[in-house]
Motif scaffolding. Structure first.
Motif, PDB file in Angstrom:
ATOM      1  N   ARG A   1       0.858  -1.192   0.000  1.00  0.00           N
ATOM      2  CA  ARG A   1       0.000   0.000   0.000  1.00  0.00           C
ATOM      3  C   ARG A   1       0.890   1.236   0.000  1.00  0.00           C
ATOM      4  O   ARG A   1       2.007   1.203   0.520  1.00  0.00           O
ATOM      5  N   PRO A   2       0.405   2.348  -0.573  1.00  0.00           N
ATOM      6  CA  PRO A   2       1.233   3.560  -0.627  1.00  0.00           C
ATOM      7  C   PRO A   2       1.499   4.125   0.764  1.00  0.00           C
ATOM      8  O   PRO A   2       0.642   4.088   1.641  1.00  0.00           O
ATOM      9  N   ILE A   3       2.699   4.642   0.936  1.00  0.00           N
ATOM     10  CA  ILE A   3       3.105   5.269   2.192  1.00  0.00           C
ATOM     11  C   ILE A   3       3.400   6.739   1.909  1.00  0.00           C
ATOM     12  O   ILE A   3       4.181   7.064   1.014  1.00  0.00           O
ATOM     13  N   VAL A   4       2.765   7.611   2.707  1.00  0.00           N
ATOM     14  CA  VAL A   4       2.920   9.056   2.566  1.00  0.00           C
ATOM     15  C   VAL A   4       3.427   9.606   3.906  1.00  0.00           C
ATOM     16  O   VAL A   4       2.641   9.824   4.820  1.00  0.00           O
ATOM     17  N   PRO A   5       4.739   9.820   4.029  1.00  0.00           N
ATOM     18  CA  PRO A   5       5.239  10.406   5.272  1.00  0.00           C
ATOM     19  C   PRO A   5       4.704  11.824   5.489  1.00  0.00           C
ATOM     20  O   PRO A   5       4.589  12.609   4.544  1.00  0.00           O
ATOM     21  N   PHE A   6       4.369  12.118   6.734  1.00  0.00           N
ATOM     22  CA  PHE A   6       3.918  13.440   7.156  1.00  0.00           C
ATOM     23  C   PHE A   6       4.889  13.916   8.219  1.00  0.00           C
ATOM     24  O   PHE A   6       5.225  13.168   9.139  1.00  0.00           O
ATOM     25  N   GLY A   7       5.341  15.135   8.089  1.00  0.00           N
ATOM     26  CA  GLY A   7       6.206  15.708   9.107  1.00  0.00           C
ATOM     27  C   GLY A   7       5.804  17.136   9.385  1.00  0.00           C
ATOM     28  O   GLY A   7       5.402  17.866   8.477  1.00  0.00           O
ATOM     29  N   ALA A   8       5.895  17.513  10.657  1.00  0.00           N
ATOM     30  CA  ALA A   8       5.644  18.891  11.062  1.00  0.00           C
ATOM     31  C   ALA A   8       6.914  19.439  11.704  1.00  0.00           C
ATOM     32  O   ALA A   8       7.547  18.763  12.512  1.00  0.00           O
ATOM     33  N   SER A   9       7.304  20.619  11.313  1.00  0.00           N
ATOM     34  CA  SER A   9       8.476  21.307  11.833  1.00  0.00           C
ATOM     35  C   SER A   9       9.714  20.421  11.679  1.00  0.00           C
ATOM     36  O   SER A   9      10.011  19.984  10.571  1.00  0.00           O
ATOM     37  N   ILE A  10      10.409  20.098  12.766  1.00  0.00           N
ATOM     38  CA  ILE A  10      11.626  19.288  12.631  1.00  0.00           C
ATOM     39  C   ILE A  10      11.303  17.904  12.068  1.00  0.00           C
ATOM     40  O   ILE A  10      12.150  17.264  11.447  1.00  0.00           O
ATOM     41  N   GLY A  11      10.066  17.453  12.225  1.00  0.00           N
ATOM     42  CA  GLY A  11       9.653  16.178  11.637  1.00  0.00           C
ATOM     43  C   GLY A  11       9.725  16.179  10.123  1.00  0.00           C
ATOM     44  O   GLY A  11       9.845  15.123   9.501  1.00  0.00           O
ATOM     45  N   THR A  12       9.679  17.368   9.507  1.00  0.00           N
ATOM     46  CA  THR A  12       9.816  17.422   8.046  1.00  0.00           C
ATOM     47  C   THR A  12      11.218  17.037   7.607  1.00  0.00           C
ATOM     48  O   THR A  12      11.398  16.515   6.511  1.00  0.00           O
ATOM     49  N   THR A  13      12.211  17.288   8.468  1.00  0.00           N
ATOM     50  CA  THR A  13      13.577  16.888   8.103  1.00  0.00           C
ATOM     51  C   THR A  13      13.667  15.372   8.011  1.00  0.00           C
ATOM     52  O   THR A  13      14.321  14.836   7.114  1.00  0.00           O
ATOM     53  N   ALA A  14      12.979  14.687   8.926  1.00  0.00           N
ATOM     54  CA  ALA A  14      12.964  13.218   8.903  1.00  0.00           C
ATOM     55  C   ALA A  14      12.188  12.712   7.692  1.00  0.00           C
ATOM     56  O   ALA A  14      12.631  11.785   7.000  1.00  0.00           O
TER      57      ALA A  14
END
Length: 185
Positions: free
Chosen positions: A47-60
């Protein structure tokens, strides 16, 4: 935010953050994000995986997308940490402190470089009045991003404000675009 869409959400705490064990170090974020993605991929059954990151989580999230096949990305207030250290804090100390600090930032969290190498479709959620990551820094990441992208302006929003009102409607429209791109609609 997901309305009537059928999604499964996995979350992670970096080592040393959010009750996780181990020391809290920037150098552990990238490897931990890849390990979490690899474990999720094992369970995702194609299944498709769509990472979501907020603030420093966007770097990950950007690090994962630069090193693994992702279906898309959602990035909320992305900070280019090295550029922020140099441009926002360097002037007052003549770059004597900011320069060495910027050079110590882990390369795997270089949002500008990771954005340049990532081709998956992405949604950028940008708080207009972000007091933590100045909007001019968000734009550095957006402008560097190589994949197809849509920007949702969060008018009047600060860094940690919830997405609501017209911005939530815009996000829902943009999620339709992203989910069509990922083949998960």
């Amino acid at each position: 935010m997901w309305s009537d869409r059928a999604v499964e959400i996995w979350g992670m705490n970096y080592p040393g953050f959010g009750g996780s064990t181990g020391p809290a170090r920037l150098s552990t974020i990238g490897p931990a994000a890849l390990a979490a993605f690899d474990e999720l991929k094992h369970h995702a059954d194609n299944r498709p995986i769509v990472p979501f990151g907020a603030s420093i989580g966007t770097t990950a999230a950007l690090h994962v997308a630069a090193h693994r096949q992702v279906a898309g990305l959602i990035l909320h207030n992305p900070p280019p940490m090295r550029e922020m250290a140099l441009r926002q804090f360097g002037w007052w100390n003549l770059w004597l402190l900011a320069g060495p600090i910027a050079l110590q930032m882990p390369r795997d969290l270089d949002s500008i470089q990771n954005a340049k190498t990532t081709r998956a479709p992405a949604i950028f959620l940008l708080a207009e009045k972000d007091e933590i990551v100045a909007p001019r820094f968000h734009r550095l990441v957006v402008d560097a991003y190589s994949g197809e992208k849509r920007v949702v302006e969060l008018r009047g929003a600060h860094h940690n404000d919830p997405i609501e009102g017209a911005a939530l409607a815009d996000l829902n429209d943009t999620l339709d675009w992203l989910l069509t791109k990922t083949g998960s609609r």
